[in-house]
Design an enzyme around this catalytic site. Sequence first.
Site, mmCIF file in Angstrom:
data_model
loop_
_atom_site.group_PDB
_atom_site.id
_atom_site.type_symbol
_atom_site.label_atom_id
_atom_site.label_comp_id
_atom_site.label_asym_id
_atom_site.label_seq_id
_atom_site.Cartn_x
_atom_site.Cartn_y
_atom_site.Cartn_z
ATOM 1 N N TYR A 149 7.369 -5.171 85.081
ATOM 2 C CA TYR A 149 7.830 -4.250 86.131
ATOM 3 C C TYR A 149 7.132 -4.593 87.441
ATOM 4 C CZ TYR A 149 8.259 -0.028 88.925
ATOM 5 O OH TYR A 149 8.521 0.826 89.955
ATOM 6 N N GLU B 224 12.521 -1.987 93.664
ATOM 7 C CA GLU B 224 12.003 -2.146 92.306
ATOM 8 C C GLU B 224 12.723 -3.275 91.580
ATOM 9 O OE1 GLU B 224 11.081 1.858 90.143
ATOM 10 O OE2 GLU B 224 12.910 1.040 89.300
#
Length: 380
Positions: free
Chosen positions: A101, A189
């Site tokens: 991530y 993101e």
Amino acid sequence: MNLHEYQAREILRGYGIPVPEGDVAETPDQARAIAARLGGPVVVKAQVHAGGRGKAGGVKLAQNPAAAAGHAATILGMTIKGLTVRKVLVAPAADIATESYVGIIVDRISQRPVLMVSAAGGIDIEEVAAKTPERIHRVAVDPRYGLLPHQALGLGLKLYRQIAQARAAADIMQRLYTAFYAVGASLAEINPLVTTPAGAVTALDAKIVIDDNELERRPDIAALRDSSAEAPSEVAAREAGLTFIKLEGFVGCCVNGAGLAMATMDLVKYYGGEPANFLDIGGSSNPQKVVAALRIITADASVRAILFNIFGGITRCDDVANGIVQATRQFPLKVPLVIRLTGTNEALAIEILTQAGFSALTDMDEAVQQAVRQAGGGAA
Ligand code: GDP
Ligand code: MN
């Protein structure tokens, strides 16, 4: 403003981040054609403004064009977190060795953009954040200098032991930061950022949320808005120049000024109600805005009473009164209406309302209590 994944991917690619190419389909046939053009296995992905698509069944791998068409037929029209899927992204499927991530948000506490990374990326990142927050590494970025190379490499090494992969990840982070800043994002993101068995580092998902206050000076980004994917009430409010946010309660609120709107919501809660919305009709007055506001509030089935709270300054109470009268002539109100107004042209407003069969209060507490009572709340 939310962007779709395919739009966010396009932006990241423009900033040099490795993202597999792909295309958007609105029908199974289009999905089949894209898969045939790409050749090889593809991934078919729901394009909605919601995360957790993988868990909801909105991300499917297909070995051939026919399977891609089949998955598109299932995913198109599906509802994910209340949003209907109208488009799918068809992209070459990657072989995945690891999922990480990488994200940047504007952090209110440090008052800076904060870059966050975790080697435990993928569909369970929320659980990682909740249960093992130590697996998420953070760096607050000083906006005067941007993300510095050593900061990015430090985080890259938290993700990958191999120096080449850590460098590749650091390069992606710096490009992500540049993109984040350039488009006026409040969030950018990549989840997952994957490594392939061959060792390449690639972004397989992209999410960007634009700060609405940045849209005025970025017409190219504003043009990416997909109104068909947004709540109809919020689209109608934006078009009418109203600031509107749908909430979960049952007292519809129509107020002038954001501060008064928040004070009104506090008071609704204080007297045992729950606001159904935040709605600011703005400083200037215009009966048409009031009509639009009432149309939006009355379309919400959970509203059991409507409260007007107007403090007339630049907003003229008689304009608001005229708006209420015009609206109720255009469409009947099915729920009780409580009106509180005070200030500029208050007497004239009360006359207009009284002639039309309404009554108006000047005391805010009294009006809120009445609205909550009529909505069937606040019995205790
Ligand atoms: P989200 O659930 O809405 O965040 O959607 P993602 O795009 O992140 O996809 C969810 C999951 O699907 C990812 O974490 C991957 O495990 C898997 N996935 C997505 N794209 C691919 C791909 O190209 N190949 C493979 N093997 N899995 C993929
Ligand atoms: Mn994802």
